[in-house]
Write an enzyme that holds these catalytic residues in place. Structure first.
Site, PDB file in Angstrom:
ATOM      1  N   ARG A  53      41.112  32.015  51.197  1.00 38.12           N
ATOM      2  CA  ARG A  53      41.549  32.523  49.880  1.00 38.12           C
ATOM      3  C   ARG A  53      43.075  32.462  49.767  1.00 38.12           C
ATOM      4  NH1 ARG A  53      39.721  38.419  47.864  1.00 38.12           N
ATOM      5  NH2 ARG A  53      41.300  39.036  49.378  1.00 38.12           N
ATOM      6  N   LYS A 145      45.881  35.755  44.479  1.00 39.30           N
ATOM      7  CA  LYS A 145      46.301  37.051  45.009  1.00 39.30           C
ATOM      8  C   LYS A 145      47.825  37.030  45.134  1.00 39.30           C
ATOM      9  CE  LYS A 145      44.551  40.575  48.177  1.00 39.30           C
ATOM     10  NZ  LYS A 145      44.500  41.649  47.198  1.00 39.30           N
ATOM     11  N   GLU A 178      37.893  43.568  36.318  1.00 41.01           N
ATOM     12  CA  GLU A 178      37.993  44.052  37.701  1.00 41.01           C
ATOM     13  C   GLU A 178      39.009  45.182  37.727  1.00 41.01           C
ATOM     14  OE1 GLU A 178      39.872  41.201  40.382  1.00 41.01           O
ATOM     15  OE2 GLU A 178      41.155  40.509  38.747  1.00 41.01           O
TER      16      GLU A 178
HETATM   17  N1  PDD Z   1      43.168  44.203  46.859  1.00 40.45           N
HETATM   18  N2  PDD Z   1      40.738  42.348  42.776  1.00 40.45           N
HETATM   19  C1  PDD Z   1      42.056  42.544  42.991  1.00 40.45           C
HETATM   20  C2  PDD Z   1      43.014  42.347  41.860  1.00 40.45           C
HETATM   21  C3  PDD Z   1      42.500  42.941  44.289  1.00 40.45           C
HETATM   22  O1  PDD Z   1      43.812  43.129  44.512  1.00 40.45           O
HETATM   23  C4  PDD Z   1      41.548  43.132  45.332  1.00 40.45           C
HETATM   24  C5  PDD Z   1      41.954  43.541  46.722  1.00 40.45           C
HETATM   25  C6  PDD Z   1      40.187  42.918  45.038  1.00 40.45           C
HETATM   26  C7  PDD Z   1      39.111  43.080  46.094  1.00 40.45           C
HETATM   27  O2  PDD Z   1      39.179  42.025  47.041  1.00 40.45           O
HETATM   28  P1  PDD Z   1      38.656  42.193  48.546  1.00 40.45           P
HETATM   29  O3  PDD Z   1      37.255  42.664  48.471  1.00 40.45           O
HETATM   30  O4  PDD Z   1      38.766  40.821  49.108  1.00 40.45           O
HETATM   31  O5  PDD Z   1      39.563  43.206  49.214  1.00 40.45           O
HETATM   32  C8  PDD Z   1      39.825  42.513  43.758  1.00 40.45           C
HETATM   33  C9  PDD Z   1      43.669  44.599  48.153  1.00 40.45           C
HETATM   34  C10 PDD Z   1      42.749  45.488  48.888  1.00 40.45           C
HETATM   35  C11 PDD Z   1      45.059  45.202  47.951  1.00 40.45           C
HETATM   36  O6  PDD Z   1      45.760  44.714  47.091  1.00 40.45           O
HETATM   37  O7  PDD Z   1      45.437  46.123  48.639  1.00 40.45           O
END
Ligand code: PDD
Length: 288
Positions: A53, A145, A178
């Protein structure tokens, strides 16, 4: 407690000595990406998925990645081993690096890997559920991200003022996509629904979809604000949260005001999935 050890731009250093030059495009313009994973009993969970990712984020913003997937994974393992936390939060950061005019990206991005003991939500959030708000803020390039969480920070500051733990992005045409740091799911009529696009493809979301598909019909579809308010059950997912039930949206009770049965069932199944990864098939893997 001793200071964690971070990897920064080719070296392992104590966290309090880890620095980046101020001219880095990540600092000057917010141009950079990261990924965030955790360990269970010292073993990184879904490391390959997180690193892939990271590469996808980099590609989408045209950020050079001069390291191989194997190199990034090896640095994550070494950072994890040097720190030795049972349950660690690991952040892989790639910054834009130096830029001649503080605007155009160069070809020298910087890589940092940070590890800390993980901080998970308090037990009562799982037992009683949480409140969320909705926000009109929007993420640009939601599948990336990015290091820029400006809208997220503003939205969560507002959410906290009314005791909510997370804010859900709400689009001009009243879709909910989300959370600022989580993905969103609802149960309706025994089916599990979650948005398919316009979101970060969460790794926890992927595991939940896999685990749920054995038990429930799963529908990947846009969700409206009305869908959220009228849902039988609502929950959010992320690496640190795993699955957290949602019982209030913008101060209104949803899903009967308590964690739903299907959500609780998925919470159990998620834990069982992690346990299976840790114990099987023969001995302890380097990563799950
Ligand atoms: N954030 N959507 C967004 C915008 C996020 O920043 C995150 C995760 C997720 C969930 O993704 P995952 O299941 O892969 O953690 C969805 C991390 C935890 C953070 O910014 O701290």
């Amino acid at each position: 407690m001793t200071s964690p050890v971070y990897y920064v731009d080719g070296r392992f250093v104590p966290a309090d000595q880890a620095t980046l030059p101020l001219g880095d495009l990540a600092i000057m313009r917010g141009y950079g990406i990261f990924d965030f994973l955790r360990t269970y009993r010292r073993v990184p969970f879904k490391l390959r998925e997180h690193v892939l990712r990271l590469y996808s984020s980099a590609e989408q913003i045209g950020l050079a990645m001069p390291w191989s997937v194997g190199e990034v994974e090896a640095i994550v393992h070494e950072t994890n081993d040097r720190n030795g936390y049972d349950d660690a939060a690991i952040r892989i950061v790639v910054t834009g690096g130096p830029s001649p005019d503080l605007m155009m990206p160069g070809q020298q991005p910087r890589l940092a890997v940070m590890a800390e003991p993980i901080s998970t939500p308090p037990e009562r959030q799982y037992a009683q559920g949480v409140g969320v708000t909705t926000t009109r803020m929007a993420r640009i390039l939601p599948t990336v991200k990015s290091l820029n969480y400006l809208g997220a920070i503003l939205a969560v500051v507002e959410a906290r003022k009314i005791g909510a733990v997370e804010a859900i992005y709400r689009t001009p045409d009243d879709h909910v996509t989300e959370g600022t740091r989580s993905n969103l799911f609802i149960f309706r009529g025994g089916k599990l629904l979650t948005p398919e696009s316009g979101i970060l493809p969460g790794i926890t979301r992927q595991v939940v979809l896999e685990v749920a598909a054995r038990e429930y019909p799963v529908v990947l579809t846009d969700l409206t604000y009305a869908d959220l308010l009228g849902a039988d059950e609502v929950f959010i997912t992320s690496t640190t949260k795993e699955i957290v039930p949602v019982v209030k949206v913008d101060g209104q009770v949803v899903g009967g005001g308590r964690p739903g049965e299907c959500t609780q069932d998925l919470m159990e199944r998620f834990k069982a999935y992690v346990d299976r990864c840790l114990t099987g098939p023969s001995h302890r893997p380097h990563s799950l």
